[in-house]
Design an enzyme around this catalytic site. Structure first.
Site, PDB file in Angstrom:
ATOM      1  N   ALA A  89       8.835  -6.266   6.010  1.00 63.31           N
ATOM      2  CA  ALA A  89       9.556  -5.131   5.409  1.00 63.31           C
ATOM      3  C   ALA A  89      10.775  -4.704   6.234  1.00 63.31           C
ATOM      4  O   ALA A  89      11.912  -4.694   5.735  1.00 63.31           O
ATOM      5  CB  ALA A  89       8.590  -3.963   5.239  1.00 63.31           C
ATOM      6  N   ALA A  90      10.542  -4.358   7.497  1.00 60.11           N
ATOM      7  CA  ALA A  90      11.650  -3.831   8.308  1.00 60.11           C
ATOM      8  C   ALA A  90      12.668  -4.930   8.629  1.00 60.11           C
ATOM      9  O   ALA A  90      13.881  -4.712   8.521  1.00 60.11           O
ATOM     10  CB  ALA A  90      11.098  -3.221   9.595  1.00 60.11           C
TER      11      ALA A  90
ATOM     12  N   GLU B 196      10.650 -15.509  12.401  1.00 60.22           N
ATOM     13  CA  GLU B 196       9.332 -15.021  11.974  1.00 60.22           C
ATOM     14  C   GLU B 196       8.278 -16.014  12.443  1.00 60.22           C
ATOM     15  O   GLU B 196       8.364 -17.204  12.149  1.00 60.22           O
ATOM     16  CB  GLU B 196       9.317 -14.873  10.442  1.00 60.22           C
ATOM     17  CG  GLU B 196       7.943 -14.726   9.826  1.00 60.22           C
ATOM     18  CD  GLU B 196       7.116 -13.566  10.385  1.00 60.22           C
ATOM     19  OE1 GLU B 196       7.593 -12.428  10.391  1.00 60.22           O
ATOM     20  OE2 GLU B 196       5.968 -13.834  10.843  1.00 60.22           O
TER      21      GLU B 196
ATOM     22  N   CYS C 181       0.743  -4.498   1.318  1.00 57.00           N
ATOM     23  CA  CYS C 181       0.136  -3.405   0.542  1.00 57.00           C
ATOM     24  C   CYS C 181      -0.688  -3.929  -0.632  1.00 57.00           C
ATOM     25  O   CYS C 181      -1.551  -3.228  -1.150  1.00 57.00           O
ATOM     26  CB  CYS C 181       1.229  -2.476   0.014  1.00 57.00           C
ATOM     27  SG  CYS C 181       2.405  -2.013   1.298  1.00 57.00           S
TER      28      CYS C 181
ATOM     29  N   VAL D  29       8.954 -15.538  18.936  1.00 62.61           N
ATOM     30  CA  VAL D  29       9.753 -15.130  20.096  1.00 62.61           C
ATOM     31  C   VAL D  29       8.791 -14.739  21.211  1.00 62.61           C
ATOM     32  O   VAL D  29       7.893 -13.918  21.014  1.00 62.61           O
ATOM     33  CB  VAL D  29      10.675 -13.939  19.734  1.00 62.61           C
ATOM     34  CG1 VAL D  29      11.446 -13.460  20.958  1.00 62.61           C
ATOM     35  CG2 VAL D  29      11.641 -14.338  18.622  1.00 62.61           C
TER      36      VAL D  29
ATOM     37  N   ASN E 153      10.774   0.039   5.483  1.00 62.18           N
ATOM     38  CA  ASN E 153      11.956  -0.406   4.736  1.00 62.18           C
ATOM     39  C   ASN E 153      13.175   0.457   5.050  1.00 62.18           C
ATOM     40  O   ASN E 153      14.277  -0.055   5.231  1.00 62.18           O
ATOM     41  CB  ASN E 153      11.662  -0.370   3.229  1.00 62.18           C
ATOM     42  CG  ASN E 153      10.910  -1.612   2.787  1.00 62.18           C
ATOM     43  OD1 ASN E 153      11.430  -2.719   2.847  1.00 62.18           O
ATOM     44  ND2 ASN E 153       9.666  -1.452   2.389  1.00 62.18           N
TER      45      ASN E 153
ATOM     46  N   TYR F 249       8.552  18.878 -19.450  1.00 62.66           N
ATOM     47  CA  TYR F 249       7.310  19.179 -20.178  1.00 62.66           C
ATOM     48  C   TYR F 249       7.317  18.570 -21.568  1.00 62.66           C
ATOM     49  O   TYR F 249       8.295  18.701 -22.321  1.00 62.66           O
ATOM     50  CB  TYR F 249       7.109  20.693 -20.308  1.00 62.66           C
ATOM     51  CG  TYR F 249       6.155  21.043 -21.434  1.00 62.66           C
ATOM     52  CD1 TYR F 249       4.813  20.651 -21.366  1.00 62.66           C
ATOM     53  CD2 TYR F 249       6.588  21.730 -22.568  1.00 62.66           C
ATOM     54  CE1 TYR F 249       3.938  20.937 -22.416  1.00 62.66           C
ATOM     55  CE2 TYR F 249       5.717  22.019 -23.617  1.00 62.66           C
ATOM     56  CZ  TYR F 249       4.397  21.618 -23.534  1.00 62.66           C
ATOM     57  OH  TYR F 249       3.538  21.885 -24.547  1.00 62.66           O
TER      58      TYR F 249
HETATM   59  C1  LIG Z   1      -3.746  -4.012   3.802  1.00 62.51           C
HETATM   60  C2  LIG Z   1      -2.539  -3.149   3.917  1.00 62.51           C
HETATM   61  C3  LIG Z   1      -2.232  -2.245   2.915  1.00 62.51           C
HETATM   62  C4  LIG Z   1      -1.107  -1.426   3.017  1.00 62.51           C
HETATM   63  N1  LIG Z   1      -0.824  -0.543   2.017  1.00 62.51           N
HETATM   64  C5  LIG Z   1       0.269   0.247   2.110  1.00 62.51           C
HETATM   65  C6  LIG Z   1       0.621   1.141   1.060  1.00 62.51           C
HETATM   66  O1  LIG Z   1      -0.071   1.218   0.039  1.00 62.51           O
HETATM   67  N2  LIG Z   1       1.721   1.914   1.227  1.00 62.51           N
HETATM   68  C7  LIG Z   1       2.520   1.835   2.341  1.00 62.51           C
HETATM   69  O2  LIG Z   1       3.534   2.550   2.417  1.00 62.51           O
HETATM   70  N3  LIG Z   1       2.228   0.974   3.335  1.00 62.51           N
HETATM   71  C8  LIG Z   1       1.135   0.190   3.255  1.00 62.51           C
HETATM   72  N4  LIG Z   1       0.850  -0.706   4.246  1.00 62.51           N
HETATM   73  C9  LIG Z   1       1.703  -0.734   5.441  1.00 62.51           C
HETATM   74  C10 LIG Z   1       2.880  -1.672   5.269  1.00 62.51           C
HETATM   75  O3  LIG Z   1       2.479  -2.907   4.793  1.00 62.51           O
HETATM   76  C11 LIG Z   1       3.552  -1.814   6.626  1.00 62.51           C
HETATM   77  O4  LIG Z   1       3.957  -0.528   7.050  1.00 62.51           O
HETATM   78  C12 LIG Z   1       4.755  -2.735   6.591  1.00 62.51           C
HETATM   79  O5  LIG Z   1       4.392  -4.043   6.267  1.00 62.51           O
HETATM   80  C13 LIG Z   1       5.414  -2.760   7.965  1.00 62.51           C
HETATM   81  O6  LIG Z   1       6.466  -3.655   7.942  1.00 62.51           O
HETATM   82  P1  LIG Z   1       7.078  -4.233   9.294  1.00 62.51           P
HETATM   83  O7  LIG Z   1       8.157  -5.164   8.880  1.00 62.51           O
HETATM   84  O8  LIG Z   1       7.401  -3.128  10.209  1.00 62.51           O
HETATM   85  O9  LIG Z   1       5.877  -4.988   9.996  1.00 62.51           O
HETATM   86  P2  LIG Z   1       4.982  -6.195   9.512  1.00 62.51           P
HETATM   87  O10 LIG Z   1       4.797  -6.178   8.044  1.00 62.51           O
HETATM   88  O11 LIG Z   1       3.766  -6.143  10.377  1.00 62.51           O
HETATM   89  O12 LIG Z   1       5.828  -7.479   9.890  1.00 62.51           O
HETATM   90  C14 LIG Z   1       6.099  -7.826  11.205  1.00 62.51           C
HETATM   91  C15 LIG Z   1       6.345  -9.304  11.273  1.00 62.51           C
HETATM   92  O13 LIG Z   1       6.788  -9.628  12.581  1.00 62.51           O
HETATM   93  C16 LIG Z   1       6.252 -10.889  12.937  1.00 62.51           C
HETATM   94  N5  LIG Z   1       6.255 -10.997  14.390  1.00 62.51           N
HETATM   95  C17 LIG Z   1       5.554 -10.225  15.264  1.00 62.51           C
HETATM   96  N6  LIG Z   1       5.791 -10.615  16.526  1.00 62.51           N
HETATM   97  C18 LIG Z   1       6.663 -11.663  16.452  1.00 62.51           C
HETATM   98  C19 LIG Z   1       7.274 -12.498  17.404  1.00 62.51           C
HETATM   99  N7  LIG Z   1       7.029 -12.330  18.708  1.00 62.51           N
HETATM  100  N8  LIG Z   1       8.106 -13.460  16.979  1.00 62.51           N
HETATM  101  C20 LIG Z   1       8.363 -13.636  15.646  1.00 62.51           C
HETATM  102  N9  LIG Z   1       7.796 -12.878  14.705  1.00 62.51           N
HETATM  103  C21 LIG Z   1       6.968 -11.898  15.090  1.00 62.51           C
HETATM  104  C22 LIG Z   1       4.864 -10.866  12.336  1.00 62.51           C
HETATM  105  O14 LIG Z   1       4.363 -12.180  12.164  1.00 62.51           O
HETATM  106  C23 LIG Z   1       5.090 -10.143  11.025  1.00 62.51           C
HETATM  107  O15 LIG Z   1       5.292 -11.032   9.972  1.00 62.51           O
HETATM  108  C24 LIG Z   1      -0.267  -1.544   4.160  1.00 62.51           C
HETATM  109  C25 LIG Z   1      -0.566  -2.464   5.164  1.00 62.51           C
HETATM  110  C26 LIG Z   1      -1.691  -3.265   5.055  1.00 62.51           C
HETATM  111  C27 LIG Z   1      -2.003  -4.255   6.132  1.00 62.51           C
END
Ligand SMILES: Cc1cc2nc3c(=O)[nH]c(=O)nc-3n(C[C@H](O)[C@H](O)[C@H](O)COP(=O)(O)OP(=O)(O)OC[C@H]3O[C@@H](n4cnc5c(N)ncnc54)[C@H](O)[C@@H]3O)c2cc1C
Length: 433
Positions: free
Chosen positions: A10-11, A32, A42, A80, A291, A411
């Protein structure tokens, strides 16, 4: 100029896509370590439940899409292992070194396992990755567990309670704090407890789990355990590079998502953000937040000056047919933040009875002196998302209760009653401020 992004969900992908939009000439590389990018964790609970039939459905875009449509070089299987900011380069697990001018760290978080002995047993699961979901689903269909323990009553623990019930297991939910959704809201917790009891789910609050046994948790028999006790930000890479970690345990960033190292940004579940109501740093690992943080990090990494004011911690979850949504602060949270808060809750109806309206409970929290709206919650079977979003918008724009009470909400009988429960709650609360 080259932008390197670590983490492609996401981020990370929001940052890369936004940077491309801001600067078409930028050389952008996303690294990645996993096999997929831009996928939605999610949806994992609904894959385990069966509503989502394939994990592929959770993948929004492929690396090829980003290469072809956005001119972003996305490498999967690229872990990384170190950041050397003085050399402006990152090292990969295969020994390769990649230079950067700007860096975005979006390494996410992992499910917390610390403090729980026995978490490595085969009947104990977390749900943070596609692999986790696959293993959990296989266990549920092969072993057909009858009794489940869920550790943690945050959004994931509640969502998974519904999923485990769908698979036929009786569920006990253990929560170390006094309430659900990290909210310190006794009334909300009581309502959720009552609702869950109808589905043969026991919610035990103020009950910490320190150890998972072979067939029981805290004396309650179980043959499957789901650990949903929170998230641990992946900050080791950043910390080793001299990046400051905040008191929440996540990477400290400015409102521009910049770390203490110039040109290095962090976003998403690995970083902290600011709570819009308290103005304090908070750790809110949510997809919505990730996001937004990613977009701001990407824009600034590409040379713009954008800021994220903060987030209100808005959350919505469905548990056994009930929608539960919160935003801002509960009254108890507000008081703990030294705010003189009052609250009022009303039990209304989602739409007219002749249109099969269902119960809709709304609680609003305001600051007594200023009348400023601080937060609220909505519980019901329908209309929950729309109503919590109105409260979230009001909280975010620092709206006062007298202004909120006069909102011109839509409404018509198929959608809402003429006096929306939100407005009735505001009228009740105004009597107290
Ligand atoms: C089961 C579940 C249900 C969820 N439901 C909701 C919901 O309903 N509503 C909501 O708002 N949020 C929900 N979330 C939370 C949401 O999915 C996360 O907040 C979001 O995915 C975070 O995004 P991110 O990019 O910060 O991190 P992540 O999605 O964790 O992605 C980080 C990525 O970085 C990669 N990475 C890490 N270290 C390294 C490295 N050293 N080198 C290369 N790559 C690396 C990882 O492999 C990973 O793919 C849910 C999460 C889960 C697990």
């Amino acid at each position: 100029m080259r932008l390197v992004v670590i983490g492609g969900v996401a981020a990370g992908m929001s940052a890369a896509a936004r940077a491309r939009r801001c600067d078409p000439s930028l050389d952008i590389q996303v690294l990645e370590k996993g096999g997929s990018v831009a996928w939605g964790a999610c949806g994992l609970p609904y894959y385990v439940e069966g509503q989502v039939t394939s994990l592929d459905q959770l993948v929004r875009y492929t690396p090829e899409y980003f290469r072809r449509e956005r001119d972003i070089d996305v490498r999967t299987g690229a872990e990384v292992t170190a950041i050397s900011h003085c050399r402006r380069e990152v090292s990969l697990a295969n020994g390769e070194r990649i230079p950067y001018d700007r860096l975005v760290i979006a390494t996410g978080a992992r499910p917390t396992r610390s403090g729980i002995d026995g978490a490595g047993q085969p009947h104990v699961f977390t749900l943070g990755s596609m692999g986790d979901a696959h293993r959990l689903k296989a266990f549920l269909s092969d072993r057909k567990p009858q009794r489940a323990a869920v550790i943690g009553a945050g959004y994931l623990g509640l969502e998974m309670t519904e999923v485990l019930r769908t698979h036929g297991a009786e569920v006990t939910v253990f929560e170390a704090s006094e309430g659900v959704l990290g909210r310190q809201d006794a009334a909300l917790t009581a309502l959720v407890r009552e609702h869950l009891a109808r589905f043969r789910v026991e919610l035990r609050t103020l009950e910490r789990v320190g150890r998972v046994g072979e067939s029981a948790v805290n004396g309650v028999p179980c043959d499957i355990v789901l650990l949903a006790a929170g998230w641990q930000p992946n900050v080791e890479l950043a910390a080793d590079a001299g990046i400051e970690i905040g008191r929440t345990g996540a990477i400290r960033v400015s409102e521009r998502m910049e770390t203490n190292l110039g040109g290095v940004f962090a976003a998403g579940d690995c970083a902290e953000t600011v709570h819009l109501v308290t103005g304090k740093p908070e750790y809110m690992p949510l997809g919505t937040t990730a996001n937004k943080m990613g977009r701001v990090a990407g824009a600034n990494a590409a040379g713009r000056r954008e800021r994220l004011a903060g987030v209100a911690g808005t959350m919505i979850v469905r548990v056994c047919g009930l929608g539960i949504a919160v935003t801002g602060l509960s009254e108890c949270q507000a008081r703990r933040n030294s705010l003189d808060a009052v609250s009022a809750a009303i039990d209304g109806i989602s739409k007219p009875r002749y249109f099969f309206g269902t119960p809709a409970r709304v609680e609003l929290v305001a600051e007594r002196r200023s009348g400023r709206l601080l937060g609220g919650s909505v519980i019901g079977e329908d209309g929950v998302k729309g109503r919590i979003d109105v409260i979230a918008a009001a909280v975010s724009s620092r709206m006062r209760l007298d202004e909120f009470e006069q909102l011109d909400l839509a409404y018509a009988p198929p959608f809402a009653p003429v006096w929306d429960p939100l407005l009735i709650a505001a009228q009740q609360l105004r009597k107290l401020v």
